[in-house]
Design an enzyme around this catalytic site. Structure first.
Site, mmCIF file in Angstrom:
data_model
loop_
_atom_site.group_PDB
_atom_site.id
_atom_site.type_symbol
_atom_site.label_atom_id
_atom_site.label_comp_id
_atom_site.label_asym_id
_atom_site.label_seq_id
_atom_site.Cartn_x
_atom_site.Cartn_y
_atom_site.Cartn_z
ATOM 1 N N GLU A 249 -65.447 -28.760 38.449
ATOM 2 C CA GLU A 249 -65.611 -27.832 37.324
ATOM 3 C C GLU A 249 -67.006 -27.966 36.716
ATOM 4 O O GLU A 249 -67.658 -26.980 36.384
ATOM 5 C CB GLU A 249 -64.560 -28.119 36.232
ATOM 6 C CG GLU A 249 -63.121 -28.066 36.690
ATOM 7 C CD GLU A 249 -62.585 -29.408 37.167
ATOM 8 O OE1 GLU A 249 -63.293 -30.117 37.911
ATOM 9 O OE2 GLU A 249 -61.439 -29.734 36.820
ATOM 10 N N HIS B 53 -67.625 -33.808 38.824
ATOM 11 C CA HIS B 53 -66.391 -33.061 39.078
ATOM 12 C C HIS B 53 -66.680 -31.600 39.433
ATOM 13 O O HIS B 53 -67.691 -31.031 39.007
ATOM 14 C CB HIS B 53 -65.461 -33.143 37.862
ATOM 15 C CG HIS B 53 -64.836 -34.496 37.687
ATOM 16 N ND1 HIS B 53 -63.870 -34.774 36.747
ATOM 17 C CD2 HIS B 53 -65.043 -35.660 38.379
ATOM 18 C CE1 HIS B 53 -63.506 -36.050 36.857
ATOM 19 N NE2 HIS B 53 -64.210 -36.606 37.830
ATOM 20 N N CYS C 224 -63.845 -32.512 31.738
ATOM 21 C CA CYS C 224 -64.110 -31.159 32.234
ATOM 22 C C CYS C 224 -63.559 -30.115 31.269
ATOM 23 O O CYS C 224 -64.179 -29.079 31.045
ATOM 24 C CB CYS C 224 -63.516 -30.959 33.631
ATOM 25 S SG CYS C 224 -64.450 -31.833 34.904
ATOM 26 N N CYS D 9 -59.522 -32.460 34.104
ATOM 27 C CA CYS D 9 -59.461 -33.690 33.317
ATOM 28 C C CYS D 9 -60.001 -33.412 31.906
ATOM 29 O O CYS D 9 -60.527 -32.327 31.642
ATOM 30 C CB CYS D 9 -60.265 -34.809 33.996
ATOM 31 S SG CYS D 9 -62.058 -34.591 33.901
HETATM 32 ZN ZN ZN Z 1 -62.958 -33.400 35.614
#
Ligand code: ZN
Ligand code: ZN
Length: 153
Positions: A72, A70, A101, A98
């Site tokens: 992040e 991801h 993260c 999410c």
């Molecule tokens: Zn994430």
């Protein structure tokens, strides 16, 4: 000349980074900022050197693409890779992070999360941010800021 605000400057940068995403399920960007300086950026993409979703398709397990790191996490890991402290930093993201993260953002010592769009805003993630004293604030990307970019031409 009209100057772009700090928030819009970092948010525009974050959306620009998102355009490098290699997973088409979600185009996400993240920018880590400390003392008004960009220290790292990340987008949704495969592990370095591995195949990209845009070339070979997503690797979907239980309705999630497991191929991508991801945005992040990529930004946080870029700091880890190059030894840049993230303690007390801020992060700009195109979408509300999410749960996974969120945990990494908090654990990296990031103190503020600015997001442009709501995205399934995980209730447990919201709880964790509150518990950790990490502030989250929605800052949509402003069309006026993008107009300033066009005016440079
Ligand atoms: Zn994430
Ligand atoms: Zn994918």
């Amino acid at each position: 000349m009209e100057r772009i605000s700090w928030h819009q400057y970092f948010m525009a940068q974050t959306h620009l980074i998102a355009l490098r995403s290699t997973c088409e399920r979600l185009t996400v960007g993240a920018t880590i900022v400390r003392d008004k300086r960009i220290i790292a950026g990340g987008y949704n993409g495969s592990v370095s050197g591995s195949a990209h979703c845009i070339d070979v398709g997503c690797y979907v397990i239980e309705n999630h693409c497991v191929r991508t790191v991801h945005a992040e996490m990529n930004a946080v890991l870029q700091c880890a890779k190059f030894g840049v402290p993230t303690d007390g930093a801020e992060i700009y993201v195109t979408h509300f992070p999410c749960l996974q993260c969120t945990k990494s953002i908090i654990q990296a010592g990031i103190k503020k999360v600015y997001y442009a769009k709501d995205y399934k805003n995980n209730p447990y993630a919201i709880e964790l941010y509150e518990e950790a004293g990490v502030e989250t604030q929605k800052i949509p990307l402003d069309d006026d800021a993008l107009q300033l970019v066009h005016r440079l031409e």
